[in-house]
Design an enzyme around this catalytic site. Structure first.
Site, PDB file in Angstrom:
ATOM      1  CB  CYS A 165      24.902  46.318  54.751  1.00 22.34           C
ATOM      2  SG  CYS A 165      24.021  46.525  56.316  1.00 22.34           S
ATOM      3  NE  ARG A 193      28.227  44.480  55.718  1.00 23.32           N
ATOM      4  CZ  ARG A 193      28.013  43.666  54.712  1.00 23.32           C
ATOM      5  NH1 ARG A 193      28.945  43.558  53.764  1.00 23.32           N
ATOM      6  NH2 ARG A 193      26.896  42.949  54.619  1.00 23.32           N
ATOM      7  CG  ASP A 221      28.626  40.145  56.787  1.00 27.23           C
ATOM      8  OD1 ASP A 221      28.594  40.666  57.927  1.00 27.23           O
ATOM      9  OD2 ASP A 221      27.774  39.353  56.367  1.00 27.23           O
TER      10      ASP A 221
HETATM   11  P1  4NP Z   1      25.252  43.700  57.906  1.00 26.77           P
HETATM   12  O1  4NP Z   1      25.743  42.351  58.626  1.00 26.77           O
HETATM   13  O2  4NP Z   1      24.758  43.289  56.524  1.00 26.77           O
HETATM   14  O3  4NP Z   1      26.485  44.513  57.857  1.00 26.77           O
HETATM   15  O4  4NP Z   1      24.151  44.267  58.779  1.00 26.77           O
HETATM   16  C1  4NP Z   1      24.966  41.192  58.706  1.00 26.77           C
HETATM   17  C2  4NP Z   1      23.995  41.104  59.663  1.00 26.77           C
HETATM   18  C3  4NP Z   1      23.240  39.946  59.773  1.00 26.77           C
HETATM   19  C4  4NP Z   1      23.458  38.899  58.903  1.00 26.77           C
HETATM   20  C5  4NP Z   1      24.429  39.001  57.931  1.00 26.77           C
HETATM   21  C6  4NP Z   1      25.177  40.152  57.824  1.00 26.77           C
HETATM   22  N1  4NP Z   1      22.692  37.702  59.032  1.00 26.77           N
HETATM   23  O5  4NP Z   1      22.946  36.757  58.263  1.00 26.77           O
HETATM   24  O6  4NP Z   1      21.794  37.641  59.879  1.00 26.77           O
END
Ligand code: 4NP
Length: 155
Positions: A8, A14, A124
């Site tokens: 991700c 995710r 997300d």
């Molecule tokens: P992930 O979620 O891609 O599912 O781990 C996110 C975690 C952090 C961020 C964006 C999405 N961020 O912008 O810091």
């Protein structure tokens, strides 16, 4: 050995959820000696961090443990080592397709290609409310079953 990496953006919501869920699905099938599971992010934002507390709580409520996981970023060697690099959404799929050596292009897929609910992206949940994390789990559990069935058919 079949090697699977879930990918991700941050590797804190995710893909660690998919990592923890698929790890248990594989163990329950008695196939942990044949299937290696990992997860990673396309960004460097959260390297070294534990999964998001909201992801860990939602996962724990369904019996999955994520606390041993630490965020990392996809490395070029991963395209050689892993057989499946499974992106949670189209944005991350596109990044992986741009980074991967041409010869490994077929290894890069959307995780929900293995799902059965008619959605192709795991949304997300980072900036949303708690139910986003449950929706992630619903999609991940469904696609994990499909992925295991697919890998078994290839063993
Ligand atoms: P992930 O979620 O891609 O599912 O781990 C996110 C975690 C952090 C961020 C964006 C999405 N961020 O912008 O810091």
């Amino acid at each position: 050995m079949v090697r699977v990496m879930f990918v991700c953006l941050g590797n804190i919501c995710r893909s660690p959820t998919a990592h923890g869920v698929f790890e248990l699905v594989v163990r329950q099938a008695g196939l942990e000696h044949l299937i290696e599971v990992a997860s990673s992010g396309t960004s460097a934002y959260h390297i070294g961090e534990s999964p998001d507390a909201r992801s860990m709580t939602a996962a724990q409520d369904r019996g999955y443990r994520l606390s041993h996981l630490r965020a990392q970023q996809v490395q070029i060697e991963d395209f050689e080592h892993y057989d499946y690099l499974l992106a949670m959404d189209i944005q991350n799929l596109t990044v992986l397709q741009q980074q991967c050596p041409l010869i490994t292009h077929d290894k890069v897929k959307l995780f929900l290609d293995f799902g059965s609910v008619g959605e192709n992206e795991v949304p997300d949940p980072y900036y949303g409310g708690g139910q986003g994390f449950d929706h992630v789990l619903d999609l991940v559990e469904d696609a994990s079953r499909g992925l295991l069935t697919h890998i078994r058919s290839q063993l």
